[in-house]
Design an enzyme around this catalytic site. Structure first.
Site, mmCIF file in Angstrom:
data_model
loop_
_atom_site.group_PDB
_atom_site.id
_atom_site.type_symbol
_atom_site.label_atom_id
_atom_site.label_comp_id
_atom_site.label_asym_id
_atom_site.label_seq_id
_atom_site.Cartn_x
_atom_site.Cartn_y
_atom_site.Cartn_z
ATOM 1 N N HIS A 195 0.776 -0.925 0.359
ATOM 2 C CA HIS A 195 0.184 -0.001 -0.046
ATOM 3 C C HIS A 195 0.259 1.230 -0.197
ATOM 4 O O HIS A 195 0.006 2.644 -0.282
ATOM 5 C CB HIS A 195 -1.226 0.055 1.302
ATOM 6 C CG HIS A 195 -2.167 -0.788 1.087
ATOM 7 N ND1 HIS A 195 -2.548 -1.794 1.903
ATOM 8 C CD2 HIS A 195 -2.818 -1.625 0.198
ATOM 9 C CE1 HIS A 195 -3.658 -2.605 1.558
ATOM 10 N NE2 HIS A 195 -3.519 -1.629 -0.162
ATOM 11 N N GLU A 437 -2.471 -18.744 -21.583
ATOM 12 C CA GLU A 437 -1.342 -18.269 -21.230
ATOM 13 C C GLU A 437 -0.895 -19.774 -20.401
ATOM 14 O O GLU A 437 -0.361 -19.911 -19.538
ATOM 15 C CB GLU A 437 -1.869 -17.873 -18.712
ATOM 16 C CG GLU A 437 -3.335 -17.908 -19.259
ATOM 17 C CD GLU A 437 -4.154 -16.758 -17.331
ATOM 18 O OE1 GLU A 437 -3.215 -16.609 -17.520
ATOM 19 O OE2 GLU A 437 -5.234 -17.658 -17.512
ATOM 20 N N CYS A 508 -2.282 -8.985 -21.966
ATOM 21 C CA CYS A 508 -2.602 -8.429 -20.607
ATOM 22 C C CYS A 508 -1.240 -8.771 -19.268
ATOM 23 O O CYS A 508 -2.102 -8.329 -18.331
ATOM 24 C CB CYS A 508 -3.785 -7.748 -20.008
ATOM 25 S SG CYS A 508 -4.710 -10.206 -19.866
HETATM 26 C C1 PEP Z 1 -1.361 -13.199 -16.613
HETATM 27 O O1 PEP Z 1 -1.201 -14.449 -16.384
HETATM 28 O O2 PEP Z 1 -0.473 -12.253 -17.267
HETATM 29 C C2 PEP Z 1 -2.342 -12.411 -16.350
HETATM 30 C C3 PEP Z 1 -2.576 -11.273 -16.673
HETATM 31 O O3 PEP Z 1 -2.881 -12.812 -15.020
HETATM 32 P P1 PEP Z 1 -3.267 -12.764 -13.731
HETATM 33 O O4 PEP Z 1 -2.337 -11.931 -12.970
HETATM 34 O O5 PEP Z 1 -3.991 -12.275 -13.061
HETATM 35 O O6 PEP Z 1 -2.894 -14.358 -13.279
HETATM 36 MG MG MG Z 2 -3.022 -15.171 -15.541
#
Ligand code: PEP
Ligand code: MG
Length: 595
Positions: A195, A437, A508
């Protein structure tokens, strides 16, 4: 022994360089829980009532604190809300009362025992975001113990602007400080996602965390330089060192200004190749931060939070309201809602599952949802309902075979029929995406593409599974290499499959938000990047300063190299040559996540 210019290394948590006097905050009055057994039934009642009063008092204090927040801290009100909710969290609130009643412990000891159990549970959780919530539980625990001990919470106000040095700063404490009082933060505890880091970043106050023994090594009144870019503290700097830091500070400020200008502009390359830069969010409140930094939408809404913070499973209405809030705030920009990525390493309080040996390889994400279809359906229904209020996409995490996406889509269709029957509006053409992923999904990308309207590459997990590197294990953190030849080849393969099927491909994972990797990613064909909001301006800045041709050339060359070191050196050299400012300052300006 102190000597001039001594450097202490910590973790860079919020960028910027400041020189000033240190103010070491006294060690918190750590109320030590003591143990005693209760004998008479009246004693038990008395302890129960002491505990309940402490909870009540803590709630009153937190609400008062929340109401007194100045506008610059309003973004953090949700952190205090979270603590208010935690006061009544079953595992602390009910367990403490049970221990008082059944084990006849005094309130302090019962609370201590309950808290220890929660801590043990948290220790087994790998997810960095969830791990970050440990701080909230600790803060709530300390607050209650302080009240039980009859002591007042620590006041942090100080007259002249200082560099605050503390063992730890809770959100409640950090928000009590005003910007005019604090030049920077140094804490012994915490990581990039703590935080202190989050608050310091949004207030644009430089911070270094994880500085071992800072409160012992630094004395109040001493002059220090806080380098939030390198994560260093320089004690008692001489004139030459001070001067060189001030120069660096000026250069950094100029760079920051230049970058800030990009946030409102389109993410388009010099040769007008259009890309999109979106925000990753975990809470509805973060939408505003995303918009402030110029997000083209939300590329990943991690929806676990609501499930973890409630003591019951969220209802369709609760979920719908949460999603609708995000969708309306972002409209007309897209919001990509990822279905629940929970299970295995993240516990869901109302459900009990046996602990798993390898939670990352366990019953998580889509696997969990396809098993707990009621939970999944409720979420899908809420997402669909929110789709009537803006532009919504849904995506499924951890897809590893075609069967999973087919089954998830089948359930989605069923839920659509339910909604039609109920006469509730939704977007019947809401795009459905697969997160890529798991290495198996890369290999099957061409088949998955037939069932997905878009792909989103989650590099955090993809790298972990492809390289067999636990994403939260510090021992192997140096082997967690986004530019590993296997990783960039996988990205190329996914892009290729998406192109053939004519579907868009986004990324992402954290890799997408690191400016160092952006040209390679663009060159590989990933034109939609989703990242932590603070990383957006730098990302846009890089995109706006390169041609797609140059990016493709960088990617082609990187693909020809064989070792990760060669690729890293090559990309670093290219970036240093093309963007010296980014190379010196940009990564820290964008970095917010610990991997
Ligand atoms: C990832 O695995 O790259 C992703 C975006 O999901 P998380 O980080 O929430 O597992
Ligand atoms: Mg992930």
């Amino acid at each position: 022994m102190t000597s001039q210019n001594r450097v202490i290394q910590g973790i860079p948590a919020s960028p910027g360089i400041v020189l000033g006097r240190a103010k070491v905050l006294a060690e918190k009055v750590e109320a030590q829980p003591y143990y005693c057994l209760l004998y008479a039934p009246e004693e038990i009642d008395e302890e129960l009532s002491r505990f309940l009063k402490a909870v009540e008092q803590a709630e009153v204090d937190l609400i008062a604190l929340k109401e007194s927040l100045s506008p610059e801290y309003q973004d953090h009100a949700h952190l205090l809300d979270l603590q208010i909710l935690m006061l009544k969290e079953r595992m602390i609130f009910e367990e403490t009362q049970r221990l008082i009643r059944e084990e006849r412990y005094n309130a302090e000891w019962a609370l201590f025992q309950a808290w220890q159990k929660v801590m043990d549970l948290f220790k087994g959780i790998g997810d960095p975001y969830i791990k970050g919530r440990i701080q909230d539980v600790e803060e709530v625990y300390r607050r209650l113990q302080t009240i039980l001990a009859g002591k007042e919470a620590l006041s942090l106000s100080s007259q002249e602007p200082v560099i605050v040095v503390a063992r730890d700063l809770s959100p409640a404490e950090a928000t009590q400080m005003t910007r005019s009082q604090v030049l920077g933060f140094i804490t012994e505890r915490g990581g990039r996602t703590s935080h202190t880091a989050i608050i310091a970043q949004s207030l644009e106050i430089p911070a270094v965390v994880g500085v071992d023994f800072a409160t012992r090594e630094i004395t109040s009144g001493e002059t220090v330089i806080l380098d939030g870019l390198k994560g260093q503290i320089i004690l008692d700097p001489d004139e030459a060192v001070s001067h060189s830091y001030q120069e660096r500070q000026k250069e950094f400020e100029a760079f920051k200004e230049e970058v800030a200008q990009s946030s409102g502009l389109a993410a388009i390359t010099i040769d007008e190749y259009p890309t999109k830069v979106l925000a990753n969010i975990e809470l509805p409140e973060e939408v505003e931060l995303g918009l402030k930094y110029g997000a083209d939408g939300v590329g990943l809404y991690r929806t676990e939070f609501l499930y973890l913070r409630l003591r019951h499973l969220p209802t369709e209405k609760e979920l719908f309201e949460d999603y609708r809030r995000v969708v309306e705030a972002m409209a007309p920009k897209v919001v990509t809602i990822r279905t629940l990525d929970i299970g295995g390493d993240k516990f869901l309080s109302p459900l009990e599952y046996a602990p798993e040996m390898n939670p990352a390889l366990g019953l998580r994400a889509i696997r969990f949802c396809l098993k707990e279809t009621n939970i999944f359906r409720t979420q899908l229904k809420a997402i669909l309902r929110a789709s009537a209020y803006g532009q919504v996409r849904v995506m499924f995490p951890l897809i590893s075979n075609v069967g999973e996406i087919k089954e998830a889509r089948r359930l989605l269709e069923e839920v659509k029929q339910d909604l039609e029957r109920e006469g509730l509006p939704f977007d019947s053409r809401m795009p459905v995406g697969a997160m890529i992923e798991v290495p198996a999904a890369v290999t099957l990308a061409h088949l998955l593409a037939q069932y997905a309207d878009f792909f989103s590459i989650g590099t955090n997990d993809l790298i972990q599974y492809a390289l067999a590197i636990d994403r939260v294990n510090k021992q192997v953190a140096d082997m967690y290499q986004p530019l590993h030849p296997a990783v960039i080849r996988m990205i190329r393969e996914v892009v290729h499959a998406a192109r053939v099927a004519r579907i868009p491909v986004a990324m992402c994972g954290e890799m997408a938000g690191d400016p160092l990797y952006i040209p390679v990613l663009l060159g590989l064909g990933v034109a939609e990047l989703s990242m932590n909001a603070v990383a957006i301006p730098v990302a846009k800045h890089v995109i706006r300063m390169i041609t797609i041709e140059a990016a493709r050339k960088i990617a082609r060359h990187a693909l020809r190299l064989i070792t990760v070191k060669e690729i890293n050196d090559f990309v670093a050299q290219e970036m240093n040559r093309r963007f010296p400012g980014i190379f010196r300052f940009g990564r820290t300006l964008a970095a917010n996540h610990e991997l």
